[in-house]
Design a protein around this motif. Structure first.
Motif, PDB file in Angstrom:
ATOM      1  N   VAL A   2       0.754  -0.840  -0.249  1.00  0.00           N
ATOM      2  CA  VAL A   2      -0.001  -0.034  -0.047  1.00  0.00           C
ATOM      3  C   VAL A   2       0.650   0.823   0.136  1.00  0.00           C
ATOM      4  N   ALA A   3       0.311   2.108  -1.039  1.00  0.00           N
ATOM      5  CA  ALA A   3       1.576   3.574  -1.013  1.00  0.00           C
ATOM      6  C   ALA A   3       1.177   4.431   0.087  1.00  0.00           C
ATOM      7  N   ASP A   9       1.261   3.335  -6.290  1.00  0.00           N
ATOM      8  CA  ASP A   9       1.552   2.069  -5.788  1.00  0.00           C
ATOM      9  C   ASP A   9       2.642   1.584  -6.909  1.00  0.00           C
ATOM     10  N   PRO A  10       3.704   1.140  -6.357  1.00  0.00           N
ATOM     11  CA  PRO A  10       4.296   0.295  -7.090  1.00  0.00           C
ATOM     12  C   PRO A  10       4.531  -0.903  -7.977  1.00  0.00           C
ATOM     13  N   SER A  11       3.336  -0.972  -8.075  1.00  0.00           N
ATOM     14  CA  SER A  11       2.706  -2.338  -9.546  1.00  0.00           C
ATOM     15  C   SER A  11       1.911  -0.767  -9.803  1.00  0.00           C
ATOM     16  N   GLU A  12       2.285   0.311 -10.149  1.00  0.00           N
ATOM     17  CA  GLU A  12       1.315   1.090 -11.242  1.00  0.00           C
ATOM     18  C   GLU A  12       2.309   1.602 -12.609  1.00  0.00           C
ATOM     19  N   PRO A  13       2.603   1.374 -13.520  1.00  0.00           N
ATOM     20  CA  PRO A  13       3.093   1.630 -14.653  1.00  0.00           C
ATOM     21  C   PRO A  13       4.122   2.814 -14.071  1.00  0.00           C
ATOM     22  N   LEU A  14       3.172   3.974 -14.219  1.00  0.00           N
ATOM     23  CA  LEU A  14       4.541   5.146 -13.757  1.00  0.00           C
ATOM     24  C   LEU A  14       5.080   5.203 -12.752  1.00  0.00           C
ATOM     25  N   PRO A 334      -2.516   7.237   9.022  1.00  0.00           N
ATOM     26  CA  PRO A 334      -0.803   7.047  10.163  1.00  0.00           C
ATOM     27  C   PRO A 334      -0.448   8.541   9.539  1.00  0.00           C
ATOM     28  N   LEU A 335       0.002   8.288  10.241  1.00  0.00           N
ATOM     29  CA  LEU A 335       1.174   9.783  10.438  1.00  0.00           C
ATOM     30  C   LEU A 335       1.697  10.258   9.190  1.00  0.00           C
TER      31      LEU A 335
END
Lengths: 443, 358
Positions: A2-3, A9-14, A334-335
């Motif tokens: 989870v980004a 997110d690391p799985s996103e193409p960009l 989360p902070l």
């Protein structure tokens, strides 16, 4: 995965992670894009022997120091210091300035500068606890005069047996005693030393010397088995300073008190009293009237580790703040999800990496030159205090809580701006060492 | 208030600070016993410094007391002990809020520090009557732990809520756990407060105004206490620089020391000027934002000043019995009490951005 809010997110193409993965293997290597932690990245840049050394110290600190850190801070005269000394002794951490069988340094690591192995050690120990780290670091300072004396007989007589005891789990360690009630800075810089009238003196006696005087703020002086103490020869000045080994138990030697310090509390700062203590000639280290030179060499060699101490404490503060930001939330997030927190964390990372780059660059030389050592010490201490303040800031009023570690790191870091010469004295030491360059005409 | 009355009050505060506070904190390495602090509270009330529950007057933060007078009191007490100054500050603010809400001041504590501080702009939104995701975290609420400074004996705690109204909770309905070893301000107990049952709503139509005034007075008082502490630190550093020798000369003759002292002086002067521009408690969110901006600037300056004064002492400054390191810790604690400088800046930015967009 989870980004964080505002990031892909690391799985996103960009995302760079995904984008780089589409390139060839060779290009990926050139890009150096590997999602390792900063700690792993830095470790990978070290020679293999030092990588193993760093990992070993980190594991030791996590097991022996971190769990004791908070209690040792609240109960500085409790059992924690001796417990970690015993464990460190058995692990070879207290005897790592000499090669096996005299000490615990592996022959495979003998080509590595001691300054570097020591810097790596102090960072890992102090990231877990500044006070307990100092407990384990101060003995090296105490033993340093023996090593810088160049006298094998002194090393054999005074250091090797204690190293062997340490390796057997019976920590017999040294403390380094120069500071006097009327002289802190004056025993650390030349101009001051010239004007100072030393109060701890050595009077000639049959077969040895009789020491009289007091030393203050001596790290580990309360638990040391022996002290390398500097005294002027009777009726002479600082240029007669001579280093003596005083063994615990010698008649006339006592520990008058230990201080209540702001931080690094697990390590005692003791006041030592010498009342006509007889030390035999075999306890003179480095020859008569060579104490000032030895002292300056020791300080040069100790100021760089103070940089590493500051680095460790700063890293510990940063890690505590990140952990807090990850586990505490605002509005259900989360902070760490908030940009102002991310900016603060990024700045801490920048500062910690900058300290490490300077420490490692300087420590990679065998000879700890005065100006280089002082530059490291000043930058590291000042930056570390700023990192610790940022850690407290991220936690808000919970930064005032002892259990959250950040306020302790501030108290611990603050000492790095003072001991081994205040940062003001260290700035002047830089000028002293570079005086020829400053006065020379032209490049 | 006429000048003679002001002079008389100032002299009385100075006398109390020297006679009652200073001896209690003469050994900075030893915590002041709780019983002694309770007795000090009683003495402060008798001296007219802390509000008397039955006799309103010109005590700290009372309605008739000018804001500059309250700041001067906190600054003077802070010169002896920032922790005791803050203890009086919290106690007096609690009494003031209780009176403003129509409640009996005796035994009342005001607690507004929620787990989310100012909620990164949430408080600003609340003042505008707008929703904000973090609104619920700004103030203490049931079943959520909050860390607050709780001075003196109290039987009831009043807490603002997200509607900017107020609720009253009996102490029995709360779990109170003292912090074992807080960073600073040991004289103003730092506790974990967890409310366990919803409190009774306080009928107070001007609840938002009470909160605005509270936050503004709190901010100014925290700065005043810290300024007093730094003034003490500077005085000690100046004295030390006149007696300690290094390099064959008194410390005062070295530029390195002069610059440390100058840094502290400049910081103290700047904060003094900031406080001098604040002669009343805020009556609206814009006025509050102005004061919070001052606080955001003042505390980092004062913390730096305290550190510079400690540095003059070298190794002695790091030892507890010299009192310098306690001043540094107390200034740090004041910096984060209520809201950190970052929270204050985010609140001010939220106010400013909203005002500009109008």
């Amino acid at each position: 995965m989870v980004a964080l809010n505002g990031y892909l997110d690391p799985s996103e193409p960009l995302s760079p992670r995904s984008a780089y993965a589409k390139l060839g293997v060779t290009v990926q290597k050139l890009a150096g894009y590997d999602p390792l932690t900063l700690w792993e990245h830095d470790t990978a840049t070290l020679p293999r022997g030092l990588q193993a050394h760093r990992r070993r110290l980190r594991a030791f600190a996590a097991k022996e120091l971190r769990p004791r850190s908070l209690e040792a801070d609240l109960d500085p005269h409790g059992p924690h210091a001796m417990a970690v000394l015993a464990a460190a002794g058995r692990a070879g951490i207290l005897s790592d300035f000499l090669p096996w069988p005299l000490g615990s340094v592996s022959w495979f690591n003998l080509t590595q500068p001691v300054t570097m192995t020591n810097a790596l050690k102090m960072e890992e120990l102090c990231a877990a606890c500044g006070g307990l780290g100092l407990v384990l670091g101060a003995p090296g300072l105490g033993a340093a005069p023996l090593l810088f004396s160049g006298e094998f007989s002194s090393i054999w007589r005074h250091l090797v047996p204690r190293y062997r005891a340490c390796m057997d789990g019976d920590p017999k360690v040294f403390a380094f005693a120069i500071t006097e009630p009327a002289a802190g800075s004056d025993v650390e810089e030349s101009h001051g030393a010239k004007t100072y009238k030393p109060r701890t003196t050595a009077r000639r006696a049959s077969g040895g010397w009789r020491l009289t005087g007091r030393k203050v703020f001596i790290s580990g002086g309360d638990i040391a088995d022996a002290v390398t103490v500097f005294a002027a020869l009777e009726d002479e000045g600082m240029d007669s300073w001579t280093c003596f080994v005083v063994d615990r138990g010698m008649p006339g030697f006592s520990v008058a008190r230990t201080e209540h310090k702001m931080g690094q509390r697990a390590s005692g700062a003791a006041e030592l009293v010498f009342e006509d203590v007889f030390v035999p000639d075999t306890h003179v280290i480095g020859g008569l009237r060579n104490g000032w030179a030895i002292n300056r060499l020791v300080l040069n060699s100790s100021r760089m580790p103070v940089g590493a101490i500051a680095l460790g404490i700063a890293r510990g503060a940063m890690e505590s703040a990140i952990e807090f930001a990850r586990t505490h939330s605002l509005a259900g997030r989360p902070l760490l999800d908030y940009q102002d927190v991310q900016l603060a964390v990024a700045q801490m990372m920048i500062d910690v990496q900058a300290i490490r780059a300077l420490v490692w660059q300087s420590a990679s030389h065998w000879n700890p030159a005065q100006s280089r050592a002082s530059i490291v010490k000043v930058f590291s201490g000042d930056t570390a205090v700023r990192v610790c303040e940022t850690a407290m800031e991220i936690m808000g009023n919970q930064g005032l809580r002892h259990a959250n570690h950040a306020e302790k790191t501030f108290r611990d870091a603050r000492l790095t701006q003072i001991y081994e010469g205040t940062n003001q004295i260290n700035r002047l030491a830089i000028i002293e060492d570079q005086m020829e360059e400053l006065l020379a005409e032209g490049p | 208030m006429i000048a003679q009355e002001l002079d008389a009050i100032t002299a009385a505060v100075d006398d109390f600070a020297r006679r009652a506070v200073a001896p209690l904190v003469a050994q900075p390495e030893k915590p002041v016993p709780a019983a002694a602090l309770d007795a000090l509270d009683a003495g402060a009330q008798a001296a007219g410094i802390l509000p008397h529950p039955a006799e309103p007057g010109w005590a700290l933060w009372e309605t008739e007391a000018p804001v500059p007078l309250s700041l001067a009191v906190l600054r003077r007490i802070g010169q002896e002990s920032a922790g005791i100054a803050y203890r009086f500050h919290v106690s007096a603010l609690s009494a003031r809020v209780a009176r403003d809400l129509g409640l009996a001041p005796a035994g009342t504590l005001v607690a507004w520090e929620g787990p989310g501080a100012f909620g990164k702009g949430a408080l600003a939104a609340l003042f505008r009557g707008e929703p904000h995701a973090a609104a619920a975290d700004v103030f203490p609420r049931v079943d959520h732990a909050a860390w607050v400074h709780a001075a003196g004996g109290w039987a009831r705690v009043v807490v603002p809520d997200a509607s900017l109204g107020w609720r009253s909770y009996a102490r029995e309905s709360a779990e109170v756990e003292p912090e074992r070893a807080p960073h600073g301000l040991l004289e103003a107990p730092f506790v974990k407060l967890t409310l366990r049952a919803e409190g009774a709503r306080v009928a107070a139509p001007a609840g938002a105004a009470v909160l605005t005034r509270l936050l503004g007075m709190h901010a100014l008082g925290a700065v005043a206490a810290a300024l007093g502490a730094v003034e003490r630190a500077k005085a000690k550093a100046l004295a030390y620089a006149h007696e300690r020798r290094q390099g064959g000369a008194l410390l005062r003759e070295h530029a390195a020391i002069q610059l440390l002292i100058a840094d502290a002086s400049v910081a103290a002067a700047a904060v003094d000027a900031m406080l001098a521009a604040c002669d009343s408690a805020p009556e609206d969110p814009a006025g509050l934002a102005r004061i919070l901006r001052i606080r955001a600037a003042a505390h980092p300056l004062l913390c730096s000043a305290a550190n510079q004064c400690l540095q003059v002492f070298g190794g002695y400054g790091y030892m507890q019995d010299y009192g310098m390191e306690k001043i540094v810790r107390d200034c740090n604690a004041l910096r984060f009490a209520g809201a950190s400088p970052t929270e204050l800046r985010l609140h001010a930015a939220a106010e400013e951005l909203y005002a500009w967009s109008r």
